[in-house]
Design a protein around this motif. Sequence first.
Motif, PDB file in Angstrom:
ATOM      1  N   LEU A 146       2.655  -4.574  -7.338  1.00  0.00           N
ATOM      2  CA  LEU A 146       2.692  -3.156  -7.757  1.00  0.00           C
ATOM      3  C   LEU A 146       2.591  -3.019  -9.265  1.00  0.00           C
ATOM      4  CD1 LEU A 146       5.518  -1.674  -5.490  1.00  0.00           C
ATOM      5  CD2 LEU A 146       3.052  -1.234  -5.324  1.00  0.00           C
ATOM      6  N   TYR A 202       0.836  -1.208   0.000  1.00  0.00           N
ATOM      7  CA  TYR A 202       0.000   0.000   0.000  1.00  0.00           C
ATOM      8  C   TYR A 202       0.871   1.259   0.000  1.00  0.00           C
ATOM      9  CZ  TYR A 202      -2.989   3.743   1.656  1.00  0.00           C
ATOM     10  OH  TYR A 202      -3.626   4.948   1.782  1.00  0.00           O
ATOM     11  N   HIS A 239       2.593   1.773  -3.316  1.00  0.00           N
ATOM     12  CA  HIS A 239       1.616   2.155  -4.341  1.00  0.00           C
ATOM     13  C   HIS A 239       1.205   3.613  -4.178  1.00  0.00           C
ATOM     14  CE1 HIS A 239      -2.424   2.300  -6.241  1.00  0.00           C
ATOM     15  NE2 HIS A 239      -1.808   1.590  -7.161  1.00  0.00           N
ATOM     16  N   CYS A 270      -5.266   0.199  -4.240  1.00  0.00           N
ATOM     17  CA  CYS A 270      -4.696  -0.406  -3.053  1.00  0.00           C
ATOM     18  C   CYS A 270      -5.296   0.311  -1.850  1.00  0.00           C
ATOM     19  CB  CYS A 270      -3.180  -0.259  -3.080  1.00  0.00           C
ATOM     20  SG  CYS A 270      -2.296  -1.473  -2.109  1.00  0.00           S
ATOM     21  N   ASP A 326       3.770   5.996  -5.425  1.00  0.00           N
ATOM     22  CA  ASP A 326       4.177   5.770  -6.817  1.00  0.00           C
ATOM     23  C   ASP A 326       5.574   5.172  -6.933  1.00  0.00           C
ATOM     24  OD1 ASP A 326       1.788   6.628  -8.035  1.00  0.00           O
ATOM     25  OD2 ASP A 326       2.406   8.726  -7.838  1.00  0.00           O
ATOM     26  N   LEU A 343      -0.950  -3.822 -10.378  1.00  0.00           N
ATOM     27  CA  LEU A 343      -1.860  -2.734 -10.027  1.00  0.00           C
ATOM     28  C   LEU A 343      -1.760  -1.618 -11.061  1.00  0.00           C
ATOM     29  CD1 LEU A 343      -1.371  -2.567  -6.153  1.00  0.00           C
ATOM     30  CD2 LEU A 343      -3.491  -3.184  -7.350  1.00  0.00           C
ATOM     31  N   ASP A 344      -0.546  -1.307 -11.484  1.00  0.00           N
ATOM     32  CA  ASP A 344      -0.357  -0.278 -12.512  1.00  0.00           C
ATOM     33  C   ASP A 344      -0.931  -0.732 -13.849  1.00  0.00           C
ATOM     34  OD1 ASP A 344       0.879   1.506 -10.812  1.00  0.00           O
ATOM     35  OD2 ASP A 344       2.913   0.986 -11.432  1.00  0.00           O
TER      36      ASP A 344
END
Length: 177
Positions: free
Chosen positions: A96, A61, A64, A106, A67, A99-100
């Motif tokens: 990560l 988290y 994320h 997140c 960035d 997720l991108d």
Amino acid sequence: YKTIAFEIYEENVPHYVIIPTSSGGLFRGVMKGFKELEKSGHIDEIPVPISVQAEGCSPIYEAHESDEREIERWSEPDTIADAISNPFPPGGNDVLEKLDRYDGMCEKVSNQEMVEAQKQIAREGIFCQLASAVGVAALKKLIERGKIEKGAEVVSIITGSGLKGSHSGQNDRSTYN
């Protein structure tokens, strides 16, 4: 873990899938299953993945939200959700990246939010472990903040029974009752 995606597909593919995340294996497996369903033409779109961690141990988290491309070791885990308390998840960087790639989200939830979610889920007839209750706790927060629209189809993955860890003596849950 990819078969979880297949089981979800058999019922109805949601807009969002919420995945409790520790080492990253469950997240990666579920996403692999959805990718295979997409590649084979069974689904047109992969659900938006949502990784959820305990506030007291949330290296994915934090990376994320900042960035970052790589996670950093969490110095001192402090959560009652032992099953998702991994200070340096081996699959964290891959989570990560996914997720991108899939425009995922997140979230982190507190001990109290987990306990409240566990109680809510129990009222529906499912006694899940605290690490699984994080999904429902996160869903509530994401709806309140407008990140998930009301009426969206959402699946929150529940992976373990509430009896797991409830007798271990490692956590003093009396504070949260």
